[in-house]
Write an enzyme that holds these catalytic residues in place. Structure first.
Site, mmCIF file in Angstrom:
data_model
loop_
_atom_site.group_PDB
_atom_site.id
_atom_site.type_symbol
_atom_site.label_atom_id
_atom_site.label_comp_id
_atom_site.label_asym_id
_atom_site.label_seq_id
_atom_site.Cartn_x
_atom_site.Cartn_y
_atom_site.Cartn_z
ATOM 1 N N VAL A 152 0.856 -1.177 0.000
ATOM 2 C CA VAL A 152 0.000 0.000 0.000
ATOM 3 C C VAL A 152 0.897 1.234 0.000
ATOM 4 O O VAL A 152 1.815 1.344 0.813
ATOM 5 C CB VAL A 152 -0.882 -0.018 1.273
ATOM 6 C CG1 VAL A 152 -1.726 1.241 1.366
ATOM 7 C CG2 VAL A 152 -1.759 -1.265 1.292
ATOM 8 N N CYS A 153 0.640 2.165 -0.918
ATOM 9 C CA CYS A 153 1.491 3.366 -1.021
ATOM 10 C C CYS A 153 1.346 4.247 0.219
ATOM 11 O O CYS A 153 0.241 4.636 0.593
ATOM 12 C CB CYS A 153 1.103 4.179 -2.240
ATOM 13 S SG CYS A 153 1.899 5.795 -2.279
ATOM 14 N N VAL A 154 2.455 4.588 0.832
ATOM 15 C CA VAL A 154 2.420 5.331 2.094
ATOM 16 C C VAL A 154 1.843 6.738 1.928
ATOM 17 O O VAL A 154 1.017 7.171 2.746
ATOM 18 C CB VAL A 154 3.820 5.370 2.763
ATOM 19 C CG1 VAL A 154 4.852 6.109 1.931
ATOM 20 C CG2 VAL A 154 3.738 5.995 4.154
ATOM 21 N N ALA A 168 -1.798 6.505 1.284
ATOM 22 C CA ALA A 168 -2.451 5.944 2.464
ATOM 23 C C ALA A 168 -2.609 6.992 3.566
ATOM 24 O O ALA A 168 -3.692 7.141 4.150
ATOM 25 C CB ALA A 168 -1.660 4.754 2.984
#
Lengths: 131, 119
Positions: free
Chosen positions: B77-79, B82
């Site tokens: 999941v892209c930080v 996110a």
């Protein structure tokens, strides 16, 4: 630039990346988050190309005034891409003309490319990302 | 062949996540490799363990977790995407991890094909 996970794990491979921008600059988050992808890929020393089609051509039109919508204008970031060696920018001629724009309306130098040539450009890429 | 998968839409609103799941499952069934599944834009919401669809509907989040467990998939999941959307470690369903956008670029470099689902 901060250390980026995975950047050491490319084995010297250089691929042709194309970022295809097709959405208006504001109204959805796509334009901003594509720009974030472009910036990260600079750290990977890949062969980066950026194209603007459909309403995406508005993303680099001069004079965004975003005060009224309380969003950050990302024109300054586009202007800074040159510093990351990202200079291969393309605008689709038909999209530009349909919207009454000219190459001089953009804040960065672009190559104006017709729709057929754009399809060849896309086909010649290894990885196409966008929004 | 080695595939990278990019999921750009959240669960339910768009079919993109369902299509990505079905594609990933089919790729694995055919004996191909999936290098990584990367979740960007609203796609980060596919990792929310608090998601609770009605029992007669498909459970999109759980389905990804189970596929990851069965095939040792890397669900990232892209930080940045996110954090914008309030998706944090404490909300992550099993099998997902949060990391940087560099993981997507790396997947593009390492995979034979990077397949994008959603706008």
């Amino acid at each position: 630039m901060p250390e980026i996970e995975g950047v050491e794990n490319t084995g010297g491979v250089i691929k042709k990346f194309l970022y295809l921008n097709s959405k208006a600059p504001y109204g959805t988050v796509y334009a901003l988050e594509v720009l974030e992808m472009i910036l990260i890929s600079a750290a990977f020393e890949q062969d980066v190309h950026v194209a603007f089609v459909d309403d995406g051509v508005y993303q680099i039109k001069r004079g965004h005034d975003t005060k009224g919508i309380e969003m950050k204008s990302f024109l300054p970031t586009y202007r800074a891409l040159e510093g990351y060696d990202i200079e291969k920018l393309y605008v689709e001629k038909e999209s530009m003309e349909e919207r009454g724009l000219r190459a001089e309306d953009f804040i960065v130098p672009v190559t104006v490319t017709n729709r057929l040539a754009m399809s060849h450009l896309i086909a010649s890429m290894d990885v196409v990302l966008g929004g | 062949m080695r595939f990278g998968i990019l999921v750009n839409e959240g669960p339910f609103n768009h079919q993109a996540s369902d299509s990505a799941y079905k594609f990933t499952e089919a790729v694995l069934r055919k004996g191909h490799e999936v290098y990584r599944v990367f979740f960007y834009y609203d796609g980060v919401n596919n990792a929310n363990k608090l998601s609770e669809p009605p029992s007669d509907d498909r459970h999109i989040v759980k389905r990804w977790s189970e596929l990851a467990k069965a095939h040792n998939l890397d669900l990232v999941v892209c930080v940045a995407a996110a954090l914008r959307r309030g998706m944090k470690d404490e909300l992550l369903a099993e099998g997902f991890r949060i990391s940087g956008l560099g993981q997507l670029i790396e997947a593009g470099i390492q995979s034979d094909r990077l397949v994008m689902f959603g706008d």
